[in-house]
Write an enzyme that holds these catalytic residues in place. Structure first.
Site, mmCIF file in Angstrom:
data_model
loop_
_atom_site.group_PDB
_atom_site.id
_atom_site.type_symbol
_atom_site.label_atom_id
_atom_site.label_comp_id
_atom_site.label_asym_id
_atom_site.label_seq_id
_atom_site.Cartn_x
_atom_site.Cartn_y
_atom_site.Cartn_z
ATOM 1 N N TYR A 56 -9.386 -7.324 5.831
ATOM 2 C CA TYR A 56 -10.138 -6.597 4.810
ATOM 3 C C TYR A 56 -11.570 -7.132 4.692
ATOM 4 C CZ TYR A 56 -5.330 -5.508 3.328
ATOM 5 O OH TYR A 56 -4.003 -5.140 3.283
ATOM 6 N N HIS A 126 0.992 -8.857 9.551
ATOM 7 C CA HIS A 126 0.395 -7.593 9.120
ATOM 8 C C HIS A 126 0.854 -6.413 9.976
ATOM 9 C CE1 HIS A 126 -3.513 -6.088 6.967
ATOM 10 N NE2 HIS A 126 -2.475 -5.312 6.739
ATOM 11 N N SER A 205 -0.142 1.135 -1.675
ATOM 12 C CA SER A 205 -0.518 2.531 -1.949
ATOM 13 C C SER A 205 0.511 3.215 -2.846
ATOM 14 C CB SER A 205 -0.687 3.327 -0.649
ATOM 15 O OG SER A 205 -1.726 2.800 0.138
ATOM 16 N N PRO A 206 0.963 2.556 -3.932
ATOM 17 C CA PRO A 206 1.975 3.169 -4.803
ATOM 18 C C PRO A 206 1.465 4.420 -5.510
ATOM 19 C CG PRO A 206 1.054 1.237 -5.862
ATOM 20 C CD PRO A 206 0.528 1.239 -4.442
ATOM 21 N N LEU A 207 0.138 4.542 -5.619
ATOM 22 C CA LEU A 207 -0.452 5.723 -6.254
ATOM 23 C C LEU A 207 -1.006 6.688 -5.211
ATOM 24 C CD1 LEU A 207 -2.286 3.951 -9.216
ATOM 25 C CD2 LEU A 207 -0.105 5.180 -9.271
ATOM 26 N N GLY A 208 -0.535 6.533 -3.977
ATOM 27 C CA GLY A 208 -0.991 7.438 -2.917
ATOM 28 C C GLY A 208 -2.486 7.389 -2.730
ATOM 29 N N GLY A 210 -4.608 6.645 -4.823
ATOM 30 C CA GLY A 210 -5.249 7.177 -6.022
ATOM 31 C C GLY A 210 -4.927 8.633 -6.290
ATOM 32 N N PHE A 211 -4.390 9.351 -5.306
ATOM 33 C CA PHE A 211 -4.085 10.780 -5.476
ATOM 34 C C PHE A 211 -3.201 11.024 -6.694
ATOM 35 C CE2 PHE A 211 -1.006 14.224 -4.822
ATOM 36 C CZ PHE A 211 -1.860 15.310 -4.845
ATOM 37 N N GLY A 214 -4.166 11.599 -10.479
ATOM 38 C CA GLY A 214 -4.667 12.878 -10.969
ATOM 39 C C GLY A 214 -6.162 12.885 -11.199
#
Length: 320
Positions: A56, A126, A205-208, A210-211, A214
């Site tokens: 990163y 990784h 990426s639990p929130l996709g 950020g998708f 909403g």
């Protein structure tokens, strides 16, 4: 903050903090002082589990090390080895993979130096190196644990056979893979392996990306360097198809007086007791929102409603 136990007794906060976006994939690097303050605020709020990686950007490990200076015992640090750089092939970036034992030792020393710590709590491979057998990697992990340089180890996006072979040599504490309402692949086989072998699951990426918060529309303009500008998940046609998920979340969030992101994270925690989501953010109010999920309670009836609704939807799991 409630705690969860990953494999081998590794205790972490039920929700962690992914640091990738502070330096990588979402635009220009974030302000260093603000990120140090954010990490320390997470600890103050009970969120003690931090996920980074040298790929990163070296600064990603450095900022975490600076943030936990003097309070090292309050933080659980996860970082990674196995990707030593990137190169462009046919116009697309490709990871340079190296998990040769000698290279792993160089990589762990580099991470310890950048983090400015004596040990790493959780050290992930990784990505799998096709040129190195899992037994050889696991043996190095066992040696590093004996030497006190790492306390636990894990795998990210590894095939199940590889996972089993590695675990047989040196037991794994965690598997880190993508998991969300728009990417439920781990439910097919991986969760049953975690249960069988007593391994925790860390969800990135639990929130996709950020998708699922909403907060993004199909007409969104992204900062230069933000990979959501070309991710399949954020293509207008994919977002339109998955709008039904956002509508469901908004409905339940209103009922619970919560945010859509909090409902997503509460759903993940309720799916399995060994799942630990690590949403990333560079904003204090988002950190407080994410950790505030622990105040949200989803009943069995809520979970049945959500899962039944999701199963009836034709969700597009495109993400790359």
């Amino acid at each position: 903050m409630r705690k969860r136990i990953l494999g081998n007794g590794l205790e972490v906060s039920s929700i962690g903090l992914g640091l990738m976006g502070m330096d990588h994939a979402y635009g220009k690097p974030a302000d260093r002082k603000q990120m140090i303050d954010l990490i320390r605020k997470s600890i103050d709020l009970g969120g003690n589990f931090f996920d980074t990686a040298v790929v990163y950007g070296e600064g990603n490990e450095i900022v975490l090390g600076q943030a936990v200076k003097g309070i090292r015992d309050k933080a659980v640090i996860a970082t990674k080895f196995g990707i030593t750089g990137q190169e462009v092939i046919d116009g697309a970036p490709q990871n340079i993979l190296d998990s040769q034992p000698s290279s792993i030792r160089e990589q762990v020393e580099g991470s310890l130096k950048r983090l400015d710590v004596d040990y790493i709590d959780l050290y992930y491979q990784h990505r799998v190196d096709p040129n190195v057998e899992p037994e050889a990697v696991a043996q190095v992990m066992e040696d590093l644990i004996k030497e006190g340089k790492i306390l636990h180890w894990g795998l990210s996006n590894a095939p199940i056979d590889y996972l089993r072979r590695a675990h047989a040599v040196c037991p794994l504490a965690a598997i880190e893979n993508q998991y969300s309402m728009v990417w439920r692949e781990p439910e097919k086989k991986l969760f049953s392996i975690c249960e069988e072998l007593g391994i925790g699951f860390v969800a990135y990426s639990p929130l996709g990306n950020g998708f699922l918060s909403g907060k993004y529309s199909k007409n969104m303009k992204y900062e230069e360097g933000d990979f959501r500008s070309f991710m399949g998940r954020f293509k207008p046609e994919v977002m339109e198809k998955n709008q039904a998920v956002l509508d469901l979340l908004a409905e339940i969030a209103e009922e619970k007086q919560a945010t859509s992101a909090q409902i997503v994270l509460a759903w993940e925690l309720a799916q399995r007791d060994y799942i630990v989501p690590i949403p990333g953010t560079t904003k204090l109010h988002r950190l407080e929102e994410n950790l505030g999920t622990m105040e949200i309670s989803l009943s069995q009836e809520d979970m049945k409603k959500i899962n039944t609704s999701l199963e009836q939807m034709e969700i597009d799991e495109t993400h790359f």
